[in-house]
Design an enzyme around this catalytic site. Structure first.
Site, PDB file in Angstrom:
ATOM      1  N   ASP A  92       0.983  -1.103  -0.032  1.00  0.00           N
ATOM      2  CA  ASP A  92       0.028   0.017  -0.026  1.00  0.00           C
ATOM      3  C   ASP A  92       0.685   1.207   0.109  1.00  0.00           C
ATOM      4  O   ASP A  92       2.096   1.187   0.164  1.00  0.00           O
ATOM      5  CB  ASP A  92      -1.105  -0.002   1.143  1.00  0.00           C
ATOM      6  CG  ASP A  92      -0.220  -0.156   2.492  1.00  0.00           C
ATOM      7  OD1 ASP A  92       0.754   0.211   2.492  1.00  0.00           O
ATOM      8  OD2 ASP A  92      -1.052  -0.114   3.616  1.00  0.00           O
ATOM      9  N   SER A  93       0.401   2.511   0.067  1.00  0.00           N
ATOM     10  CA  SER A  93       1.107   3.689  -0.151  1.00  0.00           C
ATOM     11  C   SER A  93       1.447   4.329   0.860  1.00  0.00           C
ATOM     12  O   SER A  93       2.272   5.331   1.014  1.00  0.00           O
ATOM     13  CB  SER A  93       0.283   4.675  -1.080  1.00  0.00           C
ATOM     14  OG  SER A  93      -0.850   5.270  -0.325  1.00  0.00           O
ATOM     15  N   GLY A  94       0.984   3.798   2.206  1.00  0.00           N
ATOM     16  CA  GLY A  94       1.091   4.507   3.301  1.00  0.00           C
ATOM     17  C   GLY A  94       0.087   5.666   3.666  1.00  0.00           C
ATOM     18  O   GLY A  94      -0.153   5.900   4.898  1.00  0.00           O
ATOM     19  N   GLY A  95      -0.734   6.076   2.753  1.00  0.00           N
ATOM     20  CA  GLY A  95      -1.664   6.898   3.008  1.00  0.00           C
ATOM     21  C   GLY A  95      -2.895   6.451   4.239  1.00  0.00           C
ATOM     22  O   GLY A  95      -3.180   7.387   4.943  1.00  0.00           O
ATOM     23  N   TYR A  96      -3.329   5.218   4.057  1.00  0.00           N
ATOM     24  CA  TYR A  96      -4.361   4.957   5.118  1.00  0.00           C
ATOM     25  C   TYR A  96      -3.694   5.045   6.254  1.00  0.00           C
ATOM     26  O   TYR A  96      -4.448   5.265   7.304  1.00  0.00           O
ATOM     27  CB  TYR A  96      -4.974   3.765   4.413  1.00  0.00           C
ATOM     28  CG  TYR A  96      -5.993   3.133   5.565  1.00  0.00           C
ATOM     29  CD1 TYR A  96      -7.477   3.716   5.277  1.00  0.00           C
ATOM     30  CD2 TYR A  96      -5.599   2.412   6.603  1.00  0.00           C
ATOM     31  CE1 TYR A  96      -8.330   3.172   6.433  1.00  0.00           C
ATOM     32  CE2 TYR A  96      -6.702   1.820   7.240  1.00  0.00           C
ATOM     33  CZ  TYR A  96      -7.975   2.219   7.231  1.00  0.00           C
ATOM     34  OH  TYR A  96      -8.885   1.847   8.216  1.00  0.00           O
ATOM     35  N   ASP A 146      -2.542   8.362  -1.729  1.00  0.00           N
ATOM     36  CA  ASP A 146      -3.863   9.032  -1.854  1.00  0.00           C
ATOM     37  C   ASP A 146      -4.136   9.509  -0.184  1.00  0.00           C
ATOM     38  O   ASP A 146      -3.564   9.019   0.570  1.00  0.00           O
ATOM     39  CB  ASP A 146      -4.909   8.004  -2.418  1.00  0.00           C
ATOM     40  CG  ASP A 146      -5.199   6.975  -1.521  1.00  0.00           C
ATOM     41  OD1 ASP A 146      -4.338   6.447  -0.425  1.00  0.00           O
ATOM     42  OD2 ASP A 146      -6.359   6.161  -1.708  1.00  0.00           O
ATOM     43  N   GLN A 193     -11.556   7.334  -5.209  1.00  0.00           N
ATOM     44  CA  GLN A 193     -12.033   8.059  -3.809  1.00  0.00           C
ATOM     45  C   GLN A 193     -13.373   8.186  -4.257  1.00  0.00           C
ATOM     46  O   GLN A 193     -13.833   8.271  -5.275  1.00  0.00           O
ATOM     47  CB  GLN A 193     -11.237   8.706  -3.194  1.00  0.00           C
ATOM     48  CG  GLN A 193      -9.887   8.269  -2.589  1.00  0.00           C
ATOM     49  CD  GLN A 193      -9.945   7.507  -1.747  1.00  0.00           C
ATOM     50  OE1 GLN A 193     -11.086   7.435  -1.018  1.00  0.00           O
ATOM     51  NE2 GLN A 193      -8.884   6.689  -1.363  1.00  0.00           N
ATOM     52  N   GLY A 220     -11.159   4.023   0.428  1.00  0.00           N
ATOM     53  CA  GLY A 220     -12.109   4.782   1.161  1.00  0.00           C
ATOM     54  C   GLY A 220     -13.530   4.241   1.585  1.00  0.00           C
ATOM     55  O   GLY A 220     -14.345   4.750   2.013  1.00  0.00           O
ATOM     56  N   ASP A 270      -7.798  -7.227   0.626  1.00  0.00           N
ATOM     57  CA  ASP A 270      -6.953  -7.642   1.568  1.00  0.00           C
ATOM     58  C   ASP A 270      -7.663  -7.223   2.982  1.00  0.00           C
ATOM     59  O   ASP A 270      -8.606  -6.500   2.939  1.00  0.00           O
ATOM     60  CB  ASP A 270      -5.684  -6.783   1.395  1.00  0.00           C
ATOM     61  CG  ASP A 270      -5.818  -5.526   1.962  1.00  0.00           C
ATOM     62  OD1 ASP A 270      -5.534  -5.011   3.067  1.00  0.00           O
ATOM     63  OD2 ASP A 270      -6.506  -4.592   1.309  1.00  0.00           O
ATOM     64  N   CYS A 308     -13.419 -28.068   6.678  1.00  0.00           N
ATOM     65  CA  CYS A 308     -11.970 -27.226   6.291  1.00  0.00           C
ATOM     66  C   CYS A 308     -10.856 -28.387   6.137  1.00  0.00           C
ATOM     67  O   CYS A 308     -10.946 -29.157   6.642  1.00  0.00           O
ATOM     68  CB  CYS A 308     -11.757 -26.432   7.299  1.00  0.00           C
ATOM     69  SG  CYS A 308     -10.157 -25.737   7.107  1.00  0.00           S
ATOM     70  N   CYS A 310      -7.681 -27.511   6.298  1.00  0.00           N
ATOM     71  CA  CYS A 310      -6.349 -27.007   6.866  1.00  0.00           C
ATOM     72  C   CYS A 310      -5.650 -27.871   7.847  1.00  0.00           C
ATOM     73  O   CYS A 310      -6.267 -28.654   8.396  1.00  0.00           O
ATOM     74  CB  CYS A 310      -6.736 -25.449   7.561  1.00  0.00           C
ATOM     75  SG  CYS A 310      -7.114 -25.704   9.146  1.00  0.00           S
ATOM     76  N   CYS A 313      -7.503 -28.119  11.408  1.00  0.00           N
ATOM     77  CA  CYS A 313      -8.536 -28.936  11.191  1.00  0.00           C
ATOM     78  C   CYS A 313      -8.484 -30.338  11.159  1.00  0.00           C
ATOM     79  O   CYS A 313      -9.029 -31.041  11.902  1.00  0.00           O
ATOM     80  CB  CYS A 313      -9.554 -28.482  10.220  1.00  0.00           C
ATOM     81  SG  CYS A 313     -10.438 -26.911  10.733  1.00  0.00           S
ATOM     82  N   HIS A 339      -5.434 -21.756  10.320  1.00  0.00           N
ATOM     83  CA  HIS A 339      -6.986 -21.948   9.959  1.00  0.00           C
ATOM     84  C   HIS A 339      -7.671 -20.866   9.140  1.00  0.00           C
ATOM     85  O   HIS A 339      -8.170 -21.074   8.016  1.00  0.00           O
ATOM     86  CB  HIS A 339      -8.136 -22.570  11.089  1.00  0.00           C
ATOM     87  CG  HIS A 339      -9.178 -22.757  10.941  1.00  0.00           C
ATOM     88  ND1 HIS A 339      -9.976 -23.554  10.116  1.00  0.00           N
ATOM     89  CD2 HIS A 339     -10.237 -21.671  11.064  1.00  0.00           C
ATOM     90  CE1 HIS A 339     -11.218 -23.131   9.999  1.00  0.00           C
ATOM     91  NE2 HIS A 339     -11.471 -22.203  10.508  1.00  0.00           N
TER      92      HIS A 339
END
Lengths: 375, 375
Positions: A92-96, A146, A193, A220, A270, A308, A310, A313, A339
Site C-alpha cells: 500500500d502507499s502509506g496513505g491510509y 492517496d 475515492q 475509502g 486484503d 475445512c 487446513c 482442522c 486456519h
C-alpha cells in the site's frame, strides 16, 4: 516475461474469475491477499501462507518505512529476500495508515508530515516519497499515494480530498515511471475515492482512467460505513472502472463482505481480519464465526470446521484450541491464524470455481444460508 | 512390546550413549526433552519439535491439573491425543512447581495443599494424587512426587525434606503400581534429593534403589547454586545411582551445563531455556548466546549460526530476526524458538556421536573453546 497481464477466464453476472500474470508468479482472481504488515503475516511462516493457497501478500509502506526502514530493506536485498517470500507482494502507499495510526499529521498539497506512533519521530510521505519507498521495498504491485478521508464528512470536503488524491495519482504515475528499472517489472494501481457518492466516484474513476493504470482500487470504504452502504456503493463503483483491469477493494473484509463484493464485480481483497481474529480466538467457518474461548468448546473433540482442509482442522480439536486460547499460549494464535487464512483461501477458491461453472448465484445463496443460520 | 528398556551402546569416561525403548518410541540418550508446560512446546508445532530431533517432550502436572484439568484431558483421550504428539511424554510430579509458583502452601506428611497462581482456587497434591494425575494424562515416564527444598537451608532441614521425599517415593511407587493398566505401559522414575551434600545424596540414592525404579532423576539442583556447585555435586551424585538405569538431571540447563553434566554421567535433561530464550530474543549458537535485539545484527545478512541445520538458519538472516524481535512480531519468537530447539538437539546429537566415537573429551574441549571465545 510479461510485466503484468490480466485475463478473465469466465464471468457470471458481474462476478469474474481470471488470472493476473506477473514476473514473480500468477495471481488467481478473485484473490484474497493476507496482510504482512511489518514484513511478516503475523504468527505464520511464509511457507504456511503459501500452502494455504495465497498467491500474493500485502506489505505496509507506513510500518516498513518506520521499522526497519525502506533504505535498510533495500540494502538487505529487498522485501522478498528479507522475509523469504518469492511471489508477488502488493504494497500500500502509506496513505491510509498515516491517517489512522500516526500523530501530529499535517496535510498539504505537497504531502503529509507526521509523527511515528512508535517513537514520535518525524516523517514525510508524498506521492514521490511513497513511490520511492515502494521501489526500495521491491514491490510488485505499487499503490498510488492517496488521502483516505473520514467517511462522514460533507460532500465538498470529500470532493476536495478526492481531487487532491487524483492530482497525487498523476504525481504517483510520474514518479513510478521515472524509476525505470523497477517500472519495467512492477505494476501501478490507481485508487478511486469519493466515499459513498456516485458522482464523485465517477469523477475519480474518469481521472484515473485518463492517467492510466494496470489496475484500479476502490478506496475509502470499509471505514465504518457498514455493509449495506458499502454494498450500495459497490452497485456502481466497480462498473465505473475499466472492465479489463483488476478491481481491488482495499481493506475488505468479512467472509460475507467478500462474497457480496465479488458478486458486484470485485477481483482483489486484503484485510487483517483473518490474522487478527486468529490471535484473538475468533475462528471463521462455513457456518459463521466461532469464539474459541467460549466454554462450550472445552470438551468438543471435533475440528473447528468439518469442511475445512487446513492442517489445524486435520489434527486438532476445538477443545485444544479452546485450551490454548484460554491459557494465552502462542500456539493458539499460530493454529487459529493458519486456519483462518486457509478458510479465506478456500472461500476464494470456491468462488472462483462457482464463477467458472456459472453457478455463482447459487453458491452465494448457499453460502449465506450456512453462514448466517443459527447453530 | 517392551514397556521400558535402557541399552548403553558406548561409554567414554563417565559419559554414556544409548537408547531407551518404550511403546511410543525410542529415546536416544543423552537426550534433551523440550518442555511442553501446558500441553504445548511454546511457539512450536509438534511436527516442528519432532523435526528438530526431539524423541520425547515434557509436560507439567502442576499446569495441566489447573488448566485444562487432568480429568478433562482424560475425557478428551489423554495428553498425546489432545496435543497431537504420539511419541513419549515425561510428566513431572508437580512438586517443583507447587514450591515455585503456587501460593498459600501447606506441606504435611500427607502432601501439599496450595492455591492456584492463576485464580487462587484451592488444590491438593500428594504422592497418590500426583500418580493419579499423571495416569489420567497418559504419561509415559511418570515422576515420583517429591519436595524440592530451597538449596540454602541447614543440613538438618535438607535431610528431613529428603527423608519425607523418600517416604513419598515409596507411596508414589505403590500408587503407580496400583494403576495396573497404565503401569503395564509406563515407567516410573525416582528422584534423588539431598541438595549439595554427598552423604544425604547417598542416603537418598540407597532409599530409591531399595524401592526400585525404571530410571533415577537428580532433583534439587539448578535452583540457584551455580554451575560450579552443581558440577561438584555431579562428581558424586550420578555414580550413586544404578549404572544400568537412565539418570535424569531435572531442569538443566545451559548448553555448557549439558556438556558438563554428560561428562559426569547424566543421560537426560529438560529445561525451558531454549524455548523461553527464543521468545526473549536470545539465540544459542556454537559460539555462545546472541541477543538478537542488539543493533549490531540490524544489517547482518548472515544466519544466526553458520553451522546450524535448522529451517530458520537455512532461510532467514540475523537482520530479519533482529527486526522481528525489535517489533515484537510473533514470528520472531516462532523462528528463534525453533532455532534454539534445533540447536539443543544438534548439541545432544553431537555429544552422542562423540561418545560413540570415544572422542568426548576432545569434543567437550572444542565446544567450550568455541562457546566461550570472544566473538
Amino acid at each position: 516475461m510479461t510485466r503484468f497481464s490480466f485475463q478473465i477466464h469466465a464471468t457470471d453476472g458481474k462476478a469474474r474469475t481470471g488470472v493476473i500474470q506477473m514476473q514473480r508468479g500468477e495471481i488467481r482472481t478473485p484473490a484474497f491477499m493476507p496482510v504482512g504488515t511489518a514484513a511478516t503475516v503475523k504468527a505464520m511462516k511464509v511457507e504456511e501462507v503459501r500452502a494455504a493457497g495465497a498467491d500474493i501478500i500485502l506489505g505496509n509502506t507506513y510500518h516498513l518505512m518506520l521499522r526497519p526502514g525502506a533504505e535498510r530493506v533495500a540494502r538487505l536485498g529487498g522485501l522478498h529476500k528479507f522475509m523469504g517470500w518469492d511471489r508477488p507482494i502488493l504494497t500500500d502507499s502509506g496513505g491510509y495508515q498515516v491517517m489512522s495510526l500516526s500523530e501530529l499529521r499535517k496535510i498539504t498539497e505537497e504531502g503529509v508530515t507526521f509523527a511515528s506512533h512508535i517513537d514520535g519521530s518525524r516523517h514525510m510521505l508524498s506521492p514521490e516519497r511513497s513511490m520511492e519507498i515502494q521501489r526500495l521495498l521491491g514491490s510488485d504491485i505499487v499503490m498510488c499515494f492517496d488521502e483516505c478521508p473520514k467517511i462522514d464528512q460533507p460532500r465538498d470536503v470529500i470532493a476536495r480530498s478526492m481531487e487532491m488524491s487524483m492530482r497525487w495519482a498523476r504525481r504517483s504515475r510520474d514518479a513510478f515511471d521515472a524509476g525505470e528499472e523497477h517500472a519495467s517489472r512492477a505494476a501501478l494501481f490507481g485508487i478511486q475515492q469519493g466515499a459513498l457518492d456516485e458522482g464523485l466516484r465517477k469523477a475519480s474513476a474518469d481521472a484515473l482512467i485518463d492517467i492510466g493504470f494496470d489496475g484500479y482500487a476502490i478506496g475509502g470504504l470499509a471505514v465504518g460505513e457498514g455493509q449495506q452502504a458499502m454494498f450500495e456503493t459497490l452497485e456502481f463503483a466497480p462498473g465505473q472502472l475499466p472492465a479489463d483491469r483488476p478491481r481491488y477493494l482495499m481493506g475488505v473484509g468479512k467472509p460475507d463482505d467478500l462474497v457480496g463484493a465479488v458478486e458486484r464485480g470485485v477481483d482483489m481483497f486484503d484485510c487483517v481480519l483473518p490474522t487478527r481474529s486468529g490471535r484473538n480466538g475468533q475462528a471463521f467457518t462455513w457456518n459463521g464465526p466461532l469464539n474459541m474461548r467460549n466454554a462450550r468448546h472445552a470438551e468438543d473433540t471435533g475440528p473447528i470446521d468439518e469442511r475445512c482442509a487446513c492442517p489445524t482442522c486435520a489434527k486438532y480439536s476445538r477443545a485444544y484450541l479452546h485450551h490454548l486460547h484460554k491459557t494465552g499460549e502462542m500456539l493458539g494464535a499460530i493454529l487459529l491464524t493458519e486456519h483462518n487464512i486457509w478458510f479465506y483461501q478456500q472461500l476464494m477458491a470456491a468462488m472462483r470455481a462457482a464463477i467458472a461453472d456459472q453457478r455463482f448465484e447459487a453458491f452465494a445463496r448457499d453460502f449465506r444460508r450456512d453462514y448466517f443460520e443459527k447453530r
